[in-house]
Design a protein around this motif. Structure first.
Motif, PDB file in Angstrom:
ATOM      1  N   GLU A  27       0.970  -1.254  -0.112  1.00 52.12           N
ATOM      2  CA  GLU A  27       0.088  -0.002   0.100  1.00 52.12           C
ATOM      3  C   GLU A  27       0.997   1.255   0.057  1.00 52.12           C
ATOM      4  OE1 GLU A  27      -3.418   1.982   2.753  1.00 52.12           O
ATOM      5  OE2 GLU A  27      -3.040  -0.104   2.800  1.00 52.12           O
ATOM      6  N   VAL A  28       0.483   2.196  -0.911  1.00 51.97           N
ATOM      7  CA  VAL A  28       1.304   3.364  -0.888  1.00 51.97           C
ATOM      8  C   VAL A  28       0.623   4.553  -0.299  1.00 51.97           C
ATOM      9  CG1 VAL A  28       2.377   5.140  -2.383  1.00 51.97           C
ATOM     10  CG2 VAL A  28       2.292   2.735  -3.097  1.00 51.97           C
ATOM     11  N   ILE A  29       1.135   5.171   0.829  1.00 54.70           N
ATOM     12  CA  ILE A  29       0.574   6.240   1.608  1.00 54.70           C
ATOM     13  C   ILE A  29       1.474   7.559   1.593  1.00 54.70           C
ATOM     14  CG2 ILE A  29      -0.341   6.834   3.716  1.00 54.70           C
ATOM     15  CD1 ILE A  29      -1.100   3.889   4.556  1.00 54.70           C
ATOM     16  N   ASN A  30       1.098   8.588   1.382  1.00 54.63           N
ATOM     17  CA  ASN A  30       1.739   9.711   1.100  1.00 54.63           C
ATOM     18  C   ASN A  30       3.332   9.497   0.405  1.00 54.63           C
ATOM     19  OD1 ASN A  30      -0.080  11.282   2.497  1.00 54.63           O
ATOM     20  ND2 ASN A  30       0.810  10.632   4.456  1.00 54.63           N
ATOM     21  N   SER A  31       2.964   8.772  -0.682  1.00 62.86           N
ATOM     22  CA  SER A  31       4.392   8.611  -1.684  1.00 62.86           C
ATOM     23  C   SER A  31       5.204   7.419  -0.907  1.00 62.86           C
ATOM     24  CB  SER A  31       4.948   9.864  -1.811  1.00 62.86           C
ATOM     25  OG  SER A  31       4.175  10.635  -2.454  1.00 62.86           O
ATOM     26  N   LYS A  32       4.893   6.800   0.083  1.00 63.45           N
ATOM     27  CA  LYS A  32       5.911   5.936   0.976  1.00 63.45           C
ATOM     28  C   LYS A  32       5.007   4.396   0.787  1.00 63.45           C
ATOM     29  CE  LYS A  32       8.469   5.072   4.827  1.00 63.45           C
ATOM     30  NZ  LYS A  32       9.082   5.808   5.953  1.00 63.45           N
ATOM     31  N   THR A  33       5.916   3.405   0.427  1.00 61.53           N
ATOM     32  CA  THR A  33       5.443   2.133   0.139  1.00 61.53           C
ATOM     33  C   THR A  33       5.565   1.421   1.410  1.00 61.53           C
ATOM     34  OG1 THR A  33       6.026   2.186  -2.136  1.00 61.53           O
ATOM     35  CG2 THR A  33       5.604   0.191  -1.272  1.00 61.53           C
ATOM     36  N   TYR A  34       4.235   0.626   1.879  1.00 64.71           N
ATOM     37  CA  TYR A  34       4.353  -0.156   2.695  1.00 64.71           C
ATOM     38  C   TYR A  34       3.825  -1.701   2.769  1.00 64.71           C
ATOM     39  CZ  TYR A  34       4.404   4.266   5.447  1.00 64.71           C
ATOM     40  OH  TYR A  34       4.619   5.435   6.273  1.00 64.71           O
ATOM     41  N   TYR A  35       4.433  -2.706   3.246  1.00 70.41           N
ATOM     42  CA  TYR A  35       3.916  -3.727   3.134  1.00 70.41           C
ATOM     43  C   TYR A  35       2.477  -3.871   4.278  1.00 70.41           C
ATOM     44  CZ  TYR A  35       8.089  -5.735   0.949  1.00 70.41           C
ATOM     45  OH  TYR A  35       9.036  -5.818   0.092  1.00 70.41           O
ATOM     46  N   VAL A  36       1.562  -4.633   3.693  1.00 76.86           N
ATOM     47  CA  VAL A  36       0.422  -4.798   4.782  1.00 76.86           C
ATOM     48  C   VAL A  36       0.477  -6.222   5.463  1.00 76.86           C
ATOM     49  CG1 VAL A  36      -2.264  -5.007   4.942  1.00 76.86           C
ATOM     50  CG2 VAL A  36      -0.903  -3.272   3.407  1.00 76.86           C
ATOM     51  N   HIS A  37       0.898  -6.358   6.680  1.00 75.74           N
ATOM     52  CA  HIS A  37       1.188  -7.513   7.241  1.00 75.74           C
ATOM     53  C   HIS A  37      -0.115  -7.801   8.233  1.00 75.74           C
ATOM     54  CE1 HIS A  37       3.468 -10.833   9.101  1.00 75.74           C
ATOM     55  NE2 HIS A  37       2.764 -10.277  10.332  1.00 75.74           N
ATOM     56  N   THR A  38      -0.762  -9.179   8.137  1.00 76.45           N
ATOM     57  CA  THR A  38      -1.512  -9.665   9.053  1.00 76.45           C
ATOM     58  C   THR A  38      -0.946 -10.508  10.316  1.00 76.45           C
ATOM     59  OG1 THR A  38      -3.006  -9.781   7.147  1.00 76.45           O
ATOM     60  CG2 THR A  38      -3.644 -10.927   9.234  1.00 76.45           C
ATOM     61  N   VAL A  39      -1.199  -9.838  11.378  1.00 79.94           N
ATOM     62  CA  VAL A  39      -0.551 -10.299  12.732  1.00 79.94           C
ATOM     63  C   VAL A  39      -1.180 -11.769  12.940  1.00 79.94           C
ATOM     64  CG1 VAL A  39      -0.159 -10.154  15.361  1.00 79.94           C
ATOM     65  CG2 VAL A  39      -0.256  -8.105  13.617  1.00 79.94           C
ATOM     66  N   ARG A  40       0.209 -12.684  13.147  1.00 77.08           N
ATOM     67  CA  ARG A  40      -0.391 -14.082  13.391  1.00 77.08           C
ATOM     68  C   ARG A  40      -0.252 -14.533  15.027  1.00 77.08           C
ATOM     69  NH1 ARG A  40       2.602 -17.845   9.322  1.00 77.08           N
ATOM     70  NH2 ARG A  40       4.211 -17.599  10.842  1.00 77.08           N
ATOM     71  N   ILE A  41      -0.642 -15.433  15.257  1.00 71.21           N
ATOM     72  CA  ILE A  41      -0.426 -16.004  16.668  1.00 71.21           C
ATOM     73  C   ILE A  41       1.365 -15.827  17.038  1.00 71.21           C
ATOM     74  CG2 ILE A  41      -0.335 -18.210  18.170  1.00 71.21           C
ATOM     75  CD1 ILE A  41      -2.974 -18.594  16.495  1.00 71.21           C
ATOM     76  N   ARG A  42       1.605 -15.589  18.314  1.00 72.26           N
ATOM     77  CA  ARG A  42       2.793 -15.449  18.699  1.00 72.26           C
ATOM     78  C   ARG A  42       3.631 -14.364  18.130  1.00 72.26           C
ATOM     79  NH1 ARG A  42       4.241 -19.978  21.884  1.00 72.26           N
ATOM     80  NH2 ARG A  42       2.734 -21.589  21.951  1.00 72.26           N
ATOM     81  N   GLU A  43       3.413 -13.566  17.098  1.00 79.44           N
ATOM     82  CA  GLU A  43       4.130 -12.811  16.457  1.00 79.44           C
ATOM     83  C   GLU A  43       4.440 -11.442  17.487  1.00 79.44           C
ATOM     84  OE1 GLU A  43       4.183 -12.930  11.731  1.00 79.44           O
ATOM     85  OE2 GLU A  43       2.537 -11.805  12.718  1.00 79.44           O
ATOM     86  N   THR A  44       5.420 -10.954  17.516  1.00 74.77           N
ATOM     87  CA  THR A  44       5.777  -9.791  18.318  1.00 74.77           C
ATOM     88  C   THR A  44       6.445  -8.846  17.577  1.00 74.77           C
ATOM     89  OG1 THR A  44       8.001 -10.532  18.889  1.00 74.77           O
ATOM     90  CG2 THR A  44       6.173 -11.128  20.252  1.00 74.77           C
ATOM     91  N   PHE A  45       6.645  -7.534  18.139  1.00 75.67           N
ATOM     92  CA  PHE A  45       7.467  -6.504  17.431  1.00 75.67           C
ATOM     93  C   PHE A  45       8.792  -6.891  16.888  1.00 75.67           C
ATOM     94  CE2 PHE A  45       3.764  -3.620  19.409  1.00 75.67           C
ATOM     95  CZ  PHE A  45       3.414  -3.093  18.165  1.00 75.67           C
ATOM     96  N   TYR A  46       9.366  -7.465  18.058  1.00 79.76           N
ATOM     97  CA  TYR A  46      10.664  -8.041  17.807  1.00 79.76           C
ATOM     98  C   TYR A  46      10.890  -8.902  16.706  1.00 79.76           C
ATOM     99  CZ  TYR A  46      15.118 -10.056  18.685  1.00 79.76           C
ATOM    100  OH  TYR A  46      16.530 -10.680  18.362  1.00 79.76           O
ATOM    101  N   GLY A  47      10.065  -9.866  16.689  1.00 83.76           N
ATOM    102  CA  GLY A  47       9.918 -10.744  15.426  1.00 83.76           C
ATOM    103  C   GLY A  47       9.826 -10.295  14.264  1.00 83.76           C
ATOM    104  N   LEU A  48       8.929  -9.210  14.252  1.00 81.73           N
ATOM    105  CA  LEU A  48       8.588  -8.553  12.886  1.00 81.73           C
ATOM    106  C   LEU A  48       9.537  -7.616  12.513  1.00 81.73           C
ATOM    107  CD1 LEU A  48       4.808  -7.654  13.366  1.00 81.73           C
ATOM    108  CD2 LEU A  48       5.833  -9.473  11.993  1.00 81.73           C
ATOM    109  N   SER A  49      10.420  -7.102  13.386  1.00 82.33           N
ATOM    110  CA  SER A  49      11.627  -6.415  12.998  1.00 82.33           C
ATOM    111  C   SER A  49      12.837  -6.925  12.391  1.00 82.33           C
ATOM    112  CB  SER A  49      11.948  -5.542  14.039  1.00 82.33           C
ATOM    113  OG  SER A  49      12.652  -6.390  15.206  1.00 82.33           O
TER     114      SER A  49
END
Length: 542
Positions: A27-49
C-alpha cells in the motif's frame, strides 16, 4: 512461561486450520510504500522487526505509535531496499514425488514442533521432508522448509466452527478408516483472561482458575499428534464448559459422538452424564476423584475415588501387619464423609483384620486432644495412625507430636497426598514415622517415556508440564487407541490391556449395573532404611 492463549484454545493437532501465510500486499501512503502484514499467533514487534529488517520504532511509528499487537490485525511495515526481496519468502504450494507440500520460510521464534502443530502435521514428517534437519534441528530465519499437507478437519470452540480445505493422504499404519468423534468439555473461562499483544505472556496473566485446564488441553494435543502417527484420525470438538449450569453448554454436544470427555466439576458433570445416557454415548469424568452417579452405565471415572484408595490402604495394612492397633484421627465435622468412607473400607476387610488381630478405633481430635493419641499409642506394640485432615496447620502439628512419640513407640503414619505439598512438614519426621499415603497417579521421572514427553512439551509450549498435562496426554491417547479398535468401548474397559500411561494406570471395574470406576492406585512410602520415597502400584484383584 510464554503462551498464546488463542493458540492453546484453537490449535488442535488433528482438527485445526493450518498456519496463515504471510501476505505481501503493498500500500502506498503519502508517496511511501508499505507492506500490509496480518498479525499471526505468537508474533511480536521484535520478531517482525527481524523478519522485515526494520526497527521496532519504524513499525510502531508507521502505525500511529502502536503499542500492542492482536491476532488478525493488519499493520503497515515500511518497504525498504533491505526488505525488497520479502516477496520471495512468502509461503507457496509445491509438489514433490506426487505429494503436496507448502514451501515455508522460517520466521523468528518458530520451532519444528510449533510448525508441526500449526500446519497440522508431525515433527517427524517435517524432518522426513527436510533431511538436513536430522543433523541440525536448529532453525534459522528465512530457512526454506517443505511442510507436508495433511487432511484438515474442523474444530468447534463454544459452538463456532472453523472449516478449512482438505487433501487426502494415505498412511500405511491406519487403524480405522472412520474418524473418531470426540467432544472435550473444559472450563477455559475465556471471559476472564488477560491478553496483551495477542498473547498471554506471563503465567500470572492467565486466569488462575483456567490454568490447569489449559495444561490438560496442551497434553491432549500432544496425544493427538501421537495418535496421528499411528494412523488414528480424531475429529475433536472443544467446547467451553464452565462451573455454572448456564455456561456448561451441554446443548452444543453433538449426538453423533463416540466419546465425551468432561465436564470436570462435580456439580456440572451429572447434567452432561444424563445427556450421554439419553444418547448412548460413553462419557469420561476426567479429573475429579469425587464420587459420581454409579448407576449411569455410560460413565467412566478416571481418578480413583477416595473410597477405593482407602481400600488400597487397608489392604496394605492387612498384608504387612499383625497384632497392632489402627487409630483413625479426624479434626473437623467437615471430615465426617471422609471418615465414613475410611471406616467402610476397614469394614470390608473385617475378617482379615480379625484374623491378624488388628484392632481399630476413631478419634475426634478437638475432643480427645493429645491425651487421646497417647492412650491409643499404649494399646499395642505397634500403632498405625490414619489422619484424614487436609488442614496444613493440623497436619504439621500432629506430625510433630507423633515424631516426638516415635522415640518411645512404634508408629506408622498414613496421611493424604496434599501433605506432600506442605513445605512446613519436616521430611525427617516423615521418614521416622514410616509415612505412607495413597495416590491415584504417579510420575516416574526416571522413565524414558516420561522424559521424552517432558522434552516434547517444553519444545512445544516453552513451559514445564504439570500433572494435568500428563493426564490430558494419557487420557486422550488411551481412549483414542481404544476407540480406534472398537467404538463400543464400554464392553472392553475391564479387559483392556493397553500399556500404562505416564501418570495414570487404568484398571476399571463395573459397579453393579452402573459406571466403570478406575480402582488402581499407588502406595507411596517414605522408607526410613534408604531415605527414599517409593511408589508401588496397587491393582485390586477382580
Amino acid at each position: 512461561m510464554i503462551r498464546s492463549l488463542l493458540s492453546i484454545i484453537l490449535t488442535c493437532i488433528s482438527c485445526i486450520a493450518f498456519a496463515q501465510t504471510r501476505s505481501t500486499e503493498k500500500e502506498v501512503i503519502n508517496s511511501k510504500t508499505y507492506y500490509v502484514h496480518t498479525v499471526r499467533i505468537r508474533e511480536t514487534f521484535y520478531g517482525l522487526s527481524k523478519l522485515y529488517g526494520v526497527s521496532i520504532d519504524d513499525i510502531q511509528i508507521s502505525n500511529n505509535n502502536l503499542k500492542a499487537l492482536s491476532v488478525g490485525q493488519k499493520i503497515l511495515i515500511p518497504a525498504t531496499e533491505e526488505n525488497a526481496d520479502i516477496e520471495l519468502y512468502t509461503d507457496k504450494d509445491t509438489t514433490k514425488d506426487g505429494r503436496a507440500y507448502i514451501i515455508h520460510f522460517v520466521q523468528p521464534g518458530e520451532t519444528i514442533y510449533a510448525l508441526a502443530r500449526n500446519y497440522q502435521t508431525t515433527a517427524g514428517e517435517i524432518m522426513s521432508a527436510n533431511q538436513e534437519l536430522y543433523s541440525n534441528q536448529s532453525l534459522s530465519i528465512r530457512q526454506k522448509l517443505l511442510i507436508p499437507r495433511e487432511s484438515i478437519q474442523t474444530t468447534t470452540i463454544g459452538g463456532s466452527t472453523t472449516q478449512t480445505t482438505t487433501q487426502e493422504t494415505q498412511s500405511e499404519t491406519v487403524v480405522s478408516k472412520e474418524a473418531i468423534r470426540m467432544t472435550l468439555l473444559l472450563p477455559f473461562f475465556l471471559n476472564k483472561q488477560s491478553v496483551a499483544d495477542g498473547t498471554v505472556s506471563q503465567k500470572n496473566m492467565i486466569y488462575e482458575g483456567s490454568l490447569q485446564f489449559i495444561e490438560y488441553y496442551e497434553g491432549a494435543l500432544l496425544a493427538l499428534d501421537s495418535l496421528k502417527k499411528l494412523g488414528i484420525s480424531v475429529n475433536l470438538e472443544v467446547i467451553e464448559s464452565n462451573s455454572d449450569s448456564a455456561s456448561t453448554n451441554i446443548n452444543k454436544i453433538k449426538t453423533t459422538n463416540d466419546l465425551i470427555i468432561g465436564p470436570v466439576f462435580q456439580k456440572t458433570f451429572p447434567g452432561a452424564a444424563s445427556f450421554a445416557k439419553r444418547h448412548s454415548i460413553p462419557i469420561v469424568y476426567p479429573l475429579s476423584s469425587e464420587n459420581v452417579n454409579t448407576t449411569n452405565p455410560y460413565v467412566i471415572q478416571i481418578n480413583t475415588p477416595q473410597y477405593y484408595r482407602f481400600r488400597a490402604m487397608v489392604d496394605n495394612i492387612v498384608s504387612n501387619n499383625e497384632n497392632c492397633h489402627v487409630c483413625i484421627v479426624y479434626n473437623s465435622e467437615n471430615e465426617k464423609k471422609t471418615l465414613q468412607q475410611c471406616k467402610g473400607a476397614f469394614t470390608e476387610f473385617k475378617e482379615q483384620l480379625n484374623a491378624k488381630r488388628i484392632t481399630t478405633e476413631e478419634l475426634y481430635y478437638p475432643t480427645v486432644g493429645n491425651q487421646g493419641i497417647d492412650k491409643a499409642l499404649a494399646k499395642k506394640e505397634k500403632t498405625i495412625i490414619v489422619v484424614l485432615s487436609k488442614q496444613q496447620a493440623f497436619a504439621n502439628n500432629i506430625v510433630t507430636k507423633l515424631f516426638q512419640s516415635s522415640k518411645t513407640h512404634n508408629i506408622e503414619l498414613w496421611g493424604l497426598p496434599q501433605w506432600e505439598r506442605y513445605e512446613n512438614i519436616e521430611l525427617d519426621f516423615l521418614y521416622d514415622l514410616h509415612f505412607k499415603l495413597v495416590s491415584y497417579g504417579e510420575i516416574n521421572y526416571k522413565s524414558p517415556r516420561v522424559n521424552s514427553f517432558i522434552t516434547l512439551y517444553r519444545d512445544t509450549y516453552n513451559s514445564e508440564p504439570s500433572k494435568f498435562s500428563f493426564q490430558g496426554f494419557d487420557q486422550m491417547l488411551y481412549f483414542g487407541k481404544l476407540l480406534s479398535t472398537n467404538k463400543n468401548i464400554l464392553n472392553n474397559l475391564e479387559n483392556n490391556e493397553e500399556p500404562n500411561g505416564l501418570i495414570e494406570i487404568y484398571s476399571f471395574a463395573k459397579k453393579e449395573a452402573g459406571a466403570h470406576i478406575n480402582t488402581s492406585a499407588y502406595i507411596i512410602e517414605y522408607d526410613k532404611k534408604t531415605f527414599t520415597r517409593k511408589a508401588t502400584l496397587y491393582v485390586p484383584s477382580k
